[in-house]
Design a protein around this motif. Structure first.
Motif, PDB file in Angstrom:
ATOM      1  N   VAL A 160       0.840  -1.205   0.000  1.00 40.85           N
ATOM      2  CA  VAL A 160       0.000   0.000   0.000  1.00 40.85           C
ATOM      3  C   VAL A 160       0.873   1.251   0.000  1.00 40.85           C
ATOM      4  N   LEU A 161       1.965   1.229   0.796  1.00 39.01           N
ATOM      5  CA  LEU A 161       2.864   2.375   0.856  1.00 39.01           C
ATOM      6  C   LEU A 161       3.481   2.662  -0.505  1.00 39.01           C
ATOM      7  N   MET A 162       3.986   1.620  -1.181  1.00 44.31           N
ATOM      8  CA  MET A 162       4.598   1.818  -2.496  1.00 44.31           C
ATOM      9  C   MET A 162       3.572   2.300  -3.518  1.00 44.31           C
ATOM     10  N   TYR A 163       2.349   1.814  -3.392  1.00 42.85           N
ATOM     11  CA  TYR A 163       1.280   2.289  -4.281  1.00 42.85           C
ATOM     12  C   TYR A 163       1.091   3.797  -4.117  1.00 42.85           C
ATOM     13  N   LEU A 164       1.075   4.253  -2.859  1.00 42.42           N
ATOM     14  CA  LEU A 164       0.921   5.680  -2.585  1.00 42.42           C
ATOM     15  C   LEU A 164       2.107   6.477  -3.115  1.00 42.42           C
ATOM     16  N   LEU A 165       3.318   6.055  -2.776  1.00 40.79           N
ATOM     17  CA  LEU A 165       4.509   6.836  -3.129  1.00 40.79           C
ATOM     18  C   LEU A 165       4.732   6.901  -4.633  1.00 40.79           C
ATOM     19  N   ARG A 166       4.481   5.807  -5.335  1.00 38.52           N
ATOM     20  CA  ARG A 166       4.688   5.823  -6.793  1.00 38.52           C
ATOM     21  C   ARG A 166       3.668   6.721  -7.480  1.00 38.52           C
ATOM     22  N   ASN A 167       2.458   6.769  -6.973  1.00 36.73           N
ATOM     23  CA  ASN A 167       1.444   7.646  -7.562  1.00 36.73           C
ATOM     24  C   ASN A 167       1.795   9.111  -7.369  1.00 36.73           C
ATOM     25  N   ILE A 168       2.162   9.481  -6.149  1.00 40.06           N
ATOM     26  CA  ILE A 168       2.466  10.899  -5.932  1.00 40.06           C
ATOM     27  C   ILE A 168       3.811  11.276  -6.543  1.00 40.06           C
ATOM     28  N   SER A 169       4.703  10.303  -6.765  1.00 37.89           N
ATOM     29  CA  SER A 169       5.980  10.590  -7.429  1.00 37.89           C
ATOM     30  C   SER A 169       5.763  10.973  -8.885  1.00 37.89           C
ATOM     31  N   ASN A 170       4.921  10.234  -9.572  1.00 35.57           N
ATOM     32  CA  ASN A 170       4.593  10.585 -10.965  1.00 35.57           C
ATOM     33  C   ASN A 170       3.956  11.969 -11.028  1.00 35.57           C
ATOM     34  N   GLU A 171       3.137  12.263 -10.033  1.00 32.01           N
ATOM     35  CA  GLU A 171       2.490  13.569  -9.980  1.00 32.01           C
ATOM     36  C   GLU A 171       3.524  14.673  -9.777  1.00 32.01           C
ATOM     37  N   ALA A 172       4.469  14.454  -8.858  1.00 34.63           N
ATOM     38  CA  ALA A 172       5.491  15.472  -8.586  1.00 34.63           C
ATOM     39  C   ALA A 172       6.399  15.690  -9.783  1.00 34.63           C
ATOM     40  N   THR A 193      -4.341   5.326   8.313  1.00 31.77           N
ATOM     41  CA  THR A 193      -4.092   5.962   7.019  1.00 31.77           C
ATOM     42  C   THR A 193      -2.596   6.245   6.895  1.00 31.77           C
ATOM     43  N   ILE A 194      -2.043   6.003   5.725  1.00 28.64           N
ATOM     44  CA  ILE A 194      -0.638   6.322   5.455  1.00 28.64           C
ATOM     45  C   ILE A 194      -0.577   7.668   4.739  1.00 28.64           C
ATOM     46  N   TYR A 195       0.262   8.566   5.243  1.00 25.06           N
ATOM     47  CA  TYR A 195       0.449   9.880   4.631  1.00 25.06           C
ATOM     48  C   TYR A 195       1.859   9.926   4.028  1.00 25.06           C
ATOM     49  N   GLY A 196       1.949  10.358   2.791  1.00 23.37           N
ATOM     50  CA  GLY A 196       3.234  10.386   2.103  1.00 23.37           C
ATOM     51  C   GLY A 196       3.556  11.738   1.503  1.00 23.37           C
ATOM     52  N   LEU A 197       4.854  12.022   1.357  1.00 26.98           N
ATOM     53  CA  LEU A 197       5.321  13.285   0.770  1.00 26.98           C
ATOM     54  C   LEU A 197       6.578  13.010  -0.038  1.00 26.98           C
ATOM     55  N   VAL A 198       6.639  13.577  -1.237  1.00 30.27           N
ATOM     56  CA  VAL A 198       7.837  13.491  -2.075  1.00 30.27           C
ATOM     57  C   VAL A 198       8.147  14.869  -2.632  1.00 30.27           C
ATOM     58  N   GLN A 199       9.428  15.145  -2.855  1.00 28.21           N
ATOM     59  CA  GLN A 199       9.826  16.440  -3.408  1.00 28.21           C
ATOM     60  C   GLN A 199      11.177  16.325  -4.088  1.00 28.21           C
ATOM     61  N   CYS A 200      11.343  17.069  -5.179  1.00 28.25           N
ATOM     62  CA  CYS A 200      12.624  17.154  -5.892  1.00 28.25           C
ATOM     63  C   CYS A 200      13.043  18.611  -6.009  1.00 28.25           C
ATOM     64  N   THR A 201      14.347  18.851  -6.153  1.00 33.29           N
ATOM     65  CA  THR A 201      14.809  20.201  -6.478  1.00 33.29           C
ATOM     66  C   THR A 201      14.386  20.525  -7.906  1.00 33.29           C
ATOM     67  N   ARG A 202      14.052  21.757  -8.157  1.00 29.25           N
ATOM     68  CA  ARG A 202      13.428  22.109  -9.437  1.00 29.25           C
ATOM     69  C   ARG A 202      14.419  22.346 -10.568  1.00 29.25           C
ATOM     70  N   ASP A 203      15.715  22.124 -10.308  1.00 27.71           N
ATOM     71  CA  ASP A 203      16.701  22.338 -11.364  1.00 27.71           C
ATOM     72  C   ASP A 203      16.954  21.078 -12.191  1.00 27.71           C
ATOM     73  N   ILE A 204      16.387  19.940 -11.805  1.00 31.56           N
ATOM     74  CA  ILE A 204      16.631  18.700 -12.541  1.00 31.56           C
ATOM     75  C   ILE A 204      15.442  18.389 -13.452  1.00 31.56           C
ATOM     76  N   LYS A 205      15.662  17.475 -14.394  1.00 34.52           N
ATOM     77  CA  LYS A 205      14.623  17.102 -15.345  1.00 34.52           C
ATOM     78  C   LYS A 205      13.581  16.203 -14.689  1.00 34.52           C
TER      79      LYS A 205
END
Length: 661
Positions: A160-172, A193-205
């Motif tokens: 379930v965790l990987m399902y959440l993280l992969r979905n929001i990663s594609n979104e980010a 409920t599992i809460y997840g957060l992902v973020q990248c620096t905006r200088d990369i592709k």
């Protein structure tokens, strides 16, 4: 004092207090004062300090406008590059507060020319090398109380965790409006409920952002599997999950897909558990009776194997991962000896791929058609048993494109077997030291191989959960797949370093003459710079087509390193390059690689670059390379260490060292 003046003063005090300390997490998650670049122990000069202070002031004032900012201040050699990123759910005041605190902490804690710090709400980084738009993964995990294994159904939780993280990663990564930041939540059970957060620096592709996050997920699985929360930090991306809402943004609410067939009745579950248990008990009883009838006499080797299995089964014996998971892991299955015998045609000579210091390697084909390489360790070799144990507990969980993958293992009777993915193009030494095969390979392929080895070493030194020193890097331990992608292999002598450990001294010097750094060969002192030295030797061998270990037989120089250094000083570096490469090769690129190789083999380990800096140099950035200092020229008399005769001296010991003056 009137009311308006008093109100203004109170407001000023409140704002000052807010801006003086972080609103969340007064202590940073992690601080790295070296940031993977070679630094000096000397005090920073005043010009660099002035540039750094001005840089941090700019980051503090400008970053809150958009939540991300990078800039450069000054001129070389004191030019400094900096970057700040605030978490996507922060407001301008919170962002500025965090960046200011991060800058102050870096000035207090770090006396270096490169550093990075992560707080809960921001990260700040600076370096003497330009790193903008470069994705170099360096995963760090944060130790916290929630990382105890407290989930009752860990396998389902992880799905379930990987399902959440992969979905929001594609979104980010691919939703431009998200600015490479996304949150989400998904129900794990009716109550949780599992809460997840992902973020990248905006200088990369976008693709680099997704790649960085995917690598972080691997580290998250390693550090925090089935834990109530986990955090992975990297230079270009961050990942976090909790069982409580820890962010201020409105997270994407996801629903984990389930099917009606997944809902078993209670009697079905009981039956499914009871029947295998009964069968297992019958099998165990049969084995006990059989062993008693057989007499149960074990020789010393079998006792060693039994002790090894018991050690592998003890979670206390393994720091990298729990052995109980390893023994039953689908990622590293245990294979019966009968299956491996059938796959290799009972270790037929026609399937033999080569002979190493600890045993032979055979090609095999599993029943499903998958090709494998089987390392059959020496039956009576204690060193072989140690290598076997080391390789299993060290690299079972390492996953990288430039590391050969261990796909299984087996130990039965007197056999100790390691099963790897099959590499159809053999090892690098077959390619670079064979005059006929060299004519079939162009410089682009060689350059890609050099880059692949560098990326593999960078993963071991900086990007994996632990700092790993290979200690036996050489062309025969670099394998080539069907696309000629380089993969580092043979981790039998590799060692794990602690988080703050940089060097280690051993009384037993084990390695291969010609590739060992001088400080390791003479003093038993090894570090990541020992691997860098070996990497530099490989570069020189690729460019010249000559072996360092046998070059002293010529009259040109004591060894290949001395020969390269002499030609470089005389301005005759083109004479060092294999004439076959001169015909269709951009000579400037080859000379640049020769320059990098000489930097890697410098006598003082502090002068050698780190692998992250090597990759920057290989990337073709317009950076002036420093002039190399002399390498150490040494020769040695070799003595074998309890191993069969072989043309691959992978475990030799230094008997004497002579330094020519």
């Amino acid at each position: 004092m009137d009311k308006n003046a008093l109100s203004a003063m109170l407001l000023f005090i409140i704002i000052f207090l807010v801006l003086s300390t972080p609103s969340k997490g007064s202590d940073p998650f992690y601080t790295d004062c070296s940031n993977g670049t070679s630094t000096s122990n000397d005090s920073l000069d005043s010009l660099f300090e002035n540039n750094l202070n001005l840089l941090l002031e700019n980051l503090t004032s400008i970053t809150p406008l958009t939540g991300f900012y990078n800039t450069s201040i000054g001129e070389n050699p004191d030019r400094v590059h900096g970057q700040a990123l605030c978490r996507g759910d922060t407001n301008a005041i919170t962002c500025q507060t965090c960046v200011k605190a991060a800058g102050q902490r870096l000035l207090e804690a770090c006396n270096s020319r490169s550093a990075i710090i992560w707080y809960e709400l921001c990260q700040v980084r600076y370096s003497i090398q330009s790193f903008f738009s470069m994705q170099v993964y360096t995963g760090k995990y944060v130790d916290r109380e929630t990382q105890g294994k407290n989930i009752s159904n860990p396998d389902h939780f992880n799905e379930v965790l990987m399902y959440l993280l992969r979905n929001i990663s594609n979104e980010a990564a691919y939703d431009a409006s998200k600015l490479m930041f996304a949150t989400g939540e998904v129900k794990f059970s009716q109550e949780e409920t599992i809460y997840g957060l992902v973020q990248c620096t905006r200088d990369i592709k976008e693709a680099d952002c997704l790649s960085c996050l995917n690598q972080a997920f691997g580290d998250l699985h390693g550090c925090c599997y089935a834990s109530q929360g986990g955090i992975i930090l990297s230079r270009n991306c961050n990942v976090r999950y909790e069982l409580y809402s820890f962010y201020d943004a409105s997270g994407n609410l996801l629903t984990y897909p389930t099917s009606k067939g997944d809902k078993w009745q209670g009697w079905m579950i009981a039956l499914a558990v009871t029947i295998p248990t009964l069968v297992l008990m019958v099998l165990i009883g049969s084995c006990v009776v059989y062993q008693r009838q057989k007499g149960g006499q074990e020789d010393d080797e079998k006792k060693s194997q039994l002790a090894l299995l018991q050690e592998l089964a003890s979670p206390k014996a393994i720091s990298m991962t729990q052995a109980s998971e390893l023994m039953s892991s689908e990622e590293l299955p245990f294979l019966d000896l009968s299956i491996i015998r059938a796959a290799t045609d009972n270790f037929a000579d026609t399937n033999k791929l080569g002979q190493g210091g600890f045993g032979s390697v055979y090609k095999g084909v599993l029943p499903d058609g998958k090709e494998i390489a089987v390392k059959r360790l020496s039956r009576k070799s204690w060193q072989g048993l140690e290598e076997f144990k080391n390789e299993i507990i060290l690299i079972a969980k390492l996953q990288h494109r430039n590391l050969v993958r261990l796909v299984g293992w087996g130990i039965e009777e007197e056999e100790k077997l390691l099963i790897y993915e099959f590499m159809p193009n053999k090892s690098l030494d077959f390619l670079i030291f064979d005059s006929e095969r060299r004519t079939q390979v162009d410089w682009k392929t060689y350059f890609n191989i050099i880059g692949g080895i560098a990326r593999g070493l960078l993963y071991l030194h900086e990007d994996s959960r632990f700092k790993i020193i290979h200690r036996d890097l050489k062309p025969s331990n670099v394998l080539l797949d069907h696309e000629m992608v380089a993969k580092i292999s043979d981790f039998g002598m590799a060692r794990i370093f602690g988080e703050n450990q940089n060097t280690y001294i051993t009384r037993r010097v084990a390695g291969t003459f010609g590739y060992m750094s001088p400080e390791y060969a003479m003093e038993g002192l090894f570090s990541i710079k020992s691997d860098v030295f070996s990497f530099g030797v490989i570069i020189l061998e690729i460019i010249s087509g000559k072996k360092n270990s046998g070059f002293y037989l010529t009259e040109l120089a004591p060894n290949l390193l001395a020969y390269a250094w002499r030609l470089w000083n005389e301005g005759k570096e083109l004479e060092f390059i294999d004439p076959l490469l001169m015909e269709t090769t951009p000579i400037e690129e080859v000379v640049r690689c020769l320059h990098i190789g000489l930097l890697c083999i410098q006598e003082d380990p502090e002068d050698r670059p780190t692998m992250s800096f090597v990759l920057v140099l290989l990337g073709g950035e317009p950076i002036d390379l420093p002039e190399p200092k002399p390498p150490a020229f040494f020769t040695s008399k070799m003595v074998s260490v309890n191993r069969p005769l072989t043309t691959d001296p992978s475990v030799d010991q230094i008997d004497s060292i002579i330094l020519p003056r």
